[in-house]
Design an enzyme around this catalytic site. Structure first.
Site, PDB file in Angstrom:
ATOM      1  N   ASP A  14       0.877  -1.179   0.000  1.00  0.00           N
ATOM      2  CA  ASP A  14       0.000   0.000   0.000  1.00  0.00           C
ATOM      3  C   ASP A  14       0.912   1.226   0.000  1.00  0.00           C
ATOM      4  OD1 ASP A  14      -2.324   1.647   0.293  1.00  0.00           O
ATOM      5  OD2 ASP A  14      -1.984   1.753   2.443  1.00  0.00           O
ATOM      6  N   SER A  15       0.306   2.394  -0.256  1.00  0.00           N
ATOM      7  CA  SER A  15       1.065   3.639  -0.138  1.00  0.00           C
ATOM      8  C   SER A  15       1.623   3.797   1.274  1.00  0.00           C
ATOM      9  CB  SER A  15       0.144   4.815  -0.452  1.00  0.00           C
ATOM     10  OG  SER A  15      -0.925   4.834   0.481  1.00  0.00           O
ATOM     11  N   TYR A  46      -0.652   8.458  -1.971  1.00  0.00           N
ATOM     12  CA  TYR A  46      -0.738   8.279  -3.423  1.00  0.00           C
ATOM     13  C   TYR A  46      -1.903   9.090  -4.000  1.00  0.00           C
ATOM     14  CZ  TYR A  46       2.390   4.121  -3.688  1.00  0.00           C
ATOM     15  OH  TYR A  46       3.453   3.247  -3.679  1.00  0.00           O
ATOM     16  N   GLY A  47      -2.897   9.330  -3.146  1.00  0.00           N
ATOM     17  CA  GLY A  47      -4.159   9.910  -3.622  1.00  0.00           C
ATOM     18  C   GLY A  47      -4.018  11.244  -4.318  1.00  0.00           C
ATOM     19  N   CYS A  77      -4.389  -1.285  -2.048  1.00  0.00           N
ATOM     20  CA  CYS A  77      -4.559   0.158  -2.201  1.00  0.00           C
ATOM     21  C   CYS A  77      -5.479   0.381  -3.395  1.00  0.00           C
ATOM     22  CB  CYS A  77      -3.196   0.792  -2.451  1.00  0.00           C
ATOM     23  SG  CYS A  77      -3.244   2.553  -2.794  1.00  0.00           S
ATOM     24  N   ASN A  78      -6.622   1.001  -3.168  1.00  0.00           N
ATOM     25  CA  ASN A  78      -7.561   1.263  -4.264  1.00  0.00           C
ATOM     26  C   ASN A  78      -6.942   2.180  -5.310  1.00  0.00           C
ATOM     27  OD1 ASN A  78     -10.581   0.395  -3.332  1.00  0.00           O
ATOM     28  ND2 ASN A  78      -9.306   0.936  -1.595  1.00  0.00           N
ATOM     29  N   THR A  79      -6.168   3.154  -4.830  1.00  0.00           N
ATOM     30  CA  THR A  79      -5.593   4.162  -5.729  1.00  0.00           C
ATOM     31  C   THR A  79      -4.584   3.502  -6.670  1.00  0.00           C
ATOM     32  OG1 THR A  79      -5.825   5.699  -3.883  1.00  0.00           O
ATOM     33  CG2 THR A  79      -4.508   6.438  -5.755  1.00  0.00           C
ATOM     34  N   GLU A 155      -2.495   7.562   8.641  1.00  0.00           N
ATOM     35  CA  GLU A 155      -1.042   7.430   8.464  1.00  0.00           C
ATOM     36  C   GLU A 155      -0.294   8.012   9.671  1.00  0.00           C
ATOM     37  OE1 GLU A 155       1.603   5.665   6.059  1.00  0.00           O
ATOM     38  OE2 GLU A 155      -0.563   5.587   5.867  1.00  0.00           O
ATOM     39  N   CYS A 187     -11.088   3.320   0.173  1.00  0.00           N
ATOM     40  CA  CYS A 187      -9.648   3.492   0.434  1.00  0.00           C
ATOM     41  C   CYS A 187      -9.318   2.607   1.626  1.00  0.00           C
ATOM     42  CB  CYS A 187      -9.345   4.953   0.752  1.00  0.00           C
ATOM     43  SG  CYS A 187      -7.696   5.242   1.451  1.00  0.00           S
ATOM     44  N   THR A 188      -8.209   1.885   1.544  1.00  0.00           N
ATOM     45  CA  THR A 188      -7.920   0.895   2.586  1.00  0.00           C
ATOM     46  C   THR A 188      -7.537   1.528   3.926  1.00  0.00           C
ATOM     47  OG1 THR A 188      -5.662   0.708   1.714  1.00  0.00           O
ATOM     48  CG2 THR A 188      -7.272  -0.915   0.967  1.00  0.00           C
ATOM     49  N   HIS A 189      -7.248   2.824   3.931  1.00  0.00           N
ATOM     50  CA  HIS A 189      -6.992   3.496   5.214  1.00  0.00           C
ATOM     51  C   HIS A 189      -8.287   3.671   6.019  1.00  0.00           C
ATOM     52  CE1 HIS A 189      -3.117   4.557   3.419  1.00  0.00           C
ATOM     53  NE2 HIS A 189      -2.724   5.050   4.590  1.00  0.00           N
TER      54      HIS A 189
END
Ligand code: DGL
Length: 267
Positions: A14-15, A46-47, A77-79, A155, A187-189
């Site tokens: 992921d980012s 990344y978004g 990560c969806n992005t 984050e 978004c995975t966050h």
């Protein structure tokens, strides 16, 4: 099939730390698998990055995970999935599992015929989400909500409190007022903010994410490859980051609820 393939690890990236929400689901469903997780913390978020930049980072990270022996890579990560998954599949031979907002299940669940998708600006402006909506949500009203700054809260380890509630209000209130009764966490966050999101929403809507579906898909593909590991012992987690290992380690430990000591990898 390579004879010892089932002993090889699953790669997840992921980012940053959002992908740990997916990792948690993978480890629940596939506890015997060894996992190598790569948090690209030096390049997070990344978004708000360009598609070519995200593609280049995704390729470099996938290359690292595969060099470490990964038998399958989950782009948690969806992005990154929305802009890089096709490129990764062309570039490498191992199977990739990509993330996408849970639009399809949301369409099945909605009673009002209105859903909202909360995601990063890059995912919201991307063709993949547009395609998903055209393909699966033709008869439903979909409010796509870019949420700059939300992943960054996670984050930095901020999961609850006034700052989170203050950020959620302008993001969620308009869709709820228009009658959306399913909120997709794209978004995975965001699953790490689920408690605060549900507190804000109350009983006005249901919240869904893609983590469990991705774990199911990973299980299915490993079974199909003959590469599923079924030992009784729990698998080992190796954690790599392009960020500052001590800082990333503390927040990851808190998010995952187990001690994480990341290995620093040069970005
Ligand atoms: N976790 C990522 C996603 O699922 C993105 C967060 C970011 O780096 O902007 O989209």
């Amino acid at each position: 099939m390579i004879p010892m393939e089932h002993l090889a690890p699953v790669g997840v990236f992921d980012s940053g730390l959002g992908g740990l929400s997916v990792l948690g689901e993978i480890r629940r469903r596939l506890p015997a698998e060894d996992v190598i997780y790569y948090a690209d913390s030096a390049f997070c978020p990344y978004g708000s990055r360009s598609a070519p930049e995200i593609r280049a980072r995704s390729e470099a990270i996938a290359g690292t995970l595969i060099a470490e022996g990964a038998k399958l890579v989950v782009v948690a990560c969806n992005t990154a999935s929305s802009v890089a998954i096709t490129h990764l599949r062309e570039r490498f031979d191992v199977p990739f599992v990509g993330l996408e907002p849970a639009v399809k299940p949301a369409v099945r669940m909605t009673q009002t015929g209105k859903i909202a998708v909360l995601a990063t600006p890059r995912t919201v402006s991307g063709e993949r989400l547009r395609w998903l909506i055209d393909e699966h949500a033709r008869d439903v009203e979909v409010y796509t909500v870019p949420a700059p700054g939300l992943a960054e809260l996670v984050e930095h380890g901020t999961l609850a409190g006034d700052e989170v509630q203050g950020m959620l209000r302008p993001l969620l209130e308009p869709s709820l007022n228009r009658g959306a009764d399913v909120i997709v966490l794209g978004c995975t966050h965001y699953p790490f903010l689920r408690g605060e999101i549900e507190r804000f929403i109350g009983d006005r809507a249901t919240v869904i994410d893609s983590g469990e579906a991705i774990a199911r898909r990973t299980h299915y593909l490993l079974t199909k490859m003959g590469a599923l590991r079924a030992d009784a012992e729990p698998g080992h987690l190796q954690f790599m980051t392009s960020g500052i290992p001590e800082v990333v380690g503390d927040i990851a430990t808190n998010l995952l609820g187990e001690s994480i000591q990341p290995i620093a990898v040069p970005a």
